[in-house]
Scaffold this motif. Structure first.
Motif, PDB file in Angstrom:
ATOM      1  N   LEU A  88     -41.719 -47.532  87.893  1.00 38.24           N
ATOM      2  CA  LEU A  88     -42.478 -48.435  88.753  1.00 38.24           C
ATOM      3  C   LEU A  88     -43.593 -47.733  89.510  1.00 38.24           C
ATOM      4  N   ASP A  89     -44.830 -48.124  89.212  1.00 37.85           N
ATOM      5  CA  ASP A  89     -45.979 -47.648  89.977  1.00 37.85           C
ATOM      6  C   ASP A  89     -45.935 -48.314  91.354  1.00 37.85           C
ATOM      7  N   LEU A  90     -46.191 -47.547  92.403  1.00 34.05           N
ATOM      8  CA  LEU A  90     -46.111 -48.140  93.754  1.00 34.05           C
ATOM      9  C   LEU A  90     -47.375 -48.914  94.139  1.00 34.05           C
ATOM     10  N   GLY A  91     -48.509 -48.517  93.580  1.00 36.17           N
ATOM     11  CA  GLY A  91     -49.767 -49.191  93.923  1.00 36.17           C
ATOM     12  C   GLY A  91     -50.109 -50.261  92.900  1.00 36.17           C
ATOM     13  N   LEU A  92     -49.652 -51.483  93.137  1.00 39.96           N
ATOM     14  CA  LEU A  92     -49.882 -52.581  92.198  1.00 39.96           C
ATOM     15  C   LEU A  92     -50.902 -53.554  92.779  1.00 39.96           C
TER      16      LEU A  92
ATOM     17  N   VAL B 271     -43.838 -50.519  84.702  1.00 38.24           N
ATOM     18  CA  VAL B 271     -44.665 -51.348  85.584  1.00 38.24           C
ATOM     19  C   VAL B 271     -45.832 -50.498  86.051  1.00 38.24           C
ATOM     20  N   GLU B 272     -47.014 -50.793  85.549  1.00 34.45           N
ATOM     21  CA  GLU B 272     -48.200 -49.959  85.842  1.00 34.45           C
ATOM     22  C   GLU B 272     -49.434 -50.785  85.555  1.00 34.45           C
ATOM     23  N   ASP B 273     -50.345 -50.868  86.526  1.00 38.35           N
ATOM     24  CA  ASP B 273     -51.562 -51.659  86.316  1.00 38.35           C
ATOM     25  C   ASP B 273     -52.678 -50.852  85.648  1.00 38.35           C
ATOM     26  N   ASP B 274     -52.573 -49.539  85.709  1.00 39.29           N
ATOM     27  CA  ASP B 274     -53.610 -48.675  85.145  1.00 39.29           C
ATOM     28  C   ASP B 274     -53.340 -48.495  83.636  1.00 39.29           C
TER      29      ASP B 274
HETATM   30 CA    CA Z   1     -51.633 -48.475  90.329  1.00 33.32          CA
END
Ligand code: CA
Length: 234
Positions: A53-57, A9-12
């Motif tokens: 899991l990335d914390l900054g989503l 899970v990562e938006d980058d």
């Molecule tokens: Ca992020």
């Protein structure tokens, strides 16, 4: 053996690609989610073994994803945080994450965390298949929960009640990083500053009894400013 299936899970996108390329090269299966909502959906419908899991989503805080997933599953969650503040990691761990990686991290670090987590996975699975087992073993350490005794090799360990409680708590969560707050709440029922100071003292005496080299501990790892973890020893 079935391949371990990891939900990333990562938006980058560049970070996500680095992770998935690494997983592919090391024969892991994976799926990806770019935001919290799709992460929760994937976690519930596709049964991953581990979540990275990335914390900054973009749509929600990663902590919310942990809380949601923990309502139905105890699968290992490793959080990835760009924020180097300890408080974020601690909040994630207190909400049920198992471990953390801080950005920027190396491929070696990622793989090492996965190996630790896979050992934890094996422990969780063997607990499931024999949940009545009253004996815990890890390396030379053996805890007989029913008898309330701990052994190192053939020798019984002479532990104070608090040291024993501490050891059992670490053992029941082997492979998972436990925060100072979590431990003091479980052992003392509270979490004052003083308790964290006492925890250090009790941990030091426990280690003297448990570790053959307390300065380079094999069983209990220190996470400075965060907490402690019992490692699964071969
Ligand atoms: Ca992020």
């Amino acid at each position: 053996m079935n391949k371990i299936n990891i939900l990333v899970v990562e938006d980058d996108a560049p970070v996500r690609n680095l992770i998935t390329t690494t997983l592919k090269a090391h024969e892991y299966k994976f799926m990806t989610a770019p935001d919290g909502a799709s992460a929760i959906m994937q976690a519930s419908s596709n049964n991953p073994d581990i979540i990275l899991l990335d914390l900054g989503l973009p749509d929600m805080d990663g902590i919310e994803v942990i809380k949601k997933v923990r309502t139905w599953s105890n699968l290992p969650i490793i959080v990835i945080s760009a924020r180097s503040e300890d408080s974020d990691k601690i909040e994630a761990l207190d909400n049920g994450a198992d471990d953390y990686l801080t950005k920027p991290f190396s491929v070696e670090e990622l793989l090492a965390r996965l190996r630790v987590t896979i050992r934890r996975l094996a422990v969780l699975q063997s607990e499931l298949s024999n949940s009545n087992n009253p004996v815990f073993t890890n390396g030379r350490l053996r805890i007989d929960y029913a008898a309330g005794c701990a052994y190192l090799g053939d020798e019984e360990m002479h532990l104070t009640p608090i040291e024993y409680k501490l050891l059992c708590l670490m053992a029941r969560n082997v492979g998972k990083v436990l925060t100072h707050t979590y431990i003091t709440q479980k052992v003392w029922g509270s979490s004052w500053e003083n308790d964290v100071a006492s925890l250090r003292v009790f941990m030091a005496t426990l280690r003297k009894k448990l570790e053959s080299a307390p300065d380079s501990p094999q069983y209990i790892q220190t996470h400075i400013g965060v907490g402690y973890r019992m490692m699964k020893v071969e």
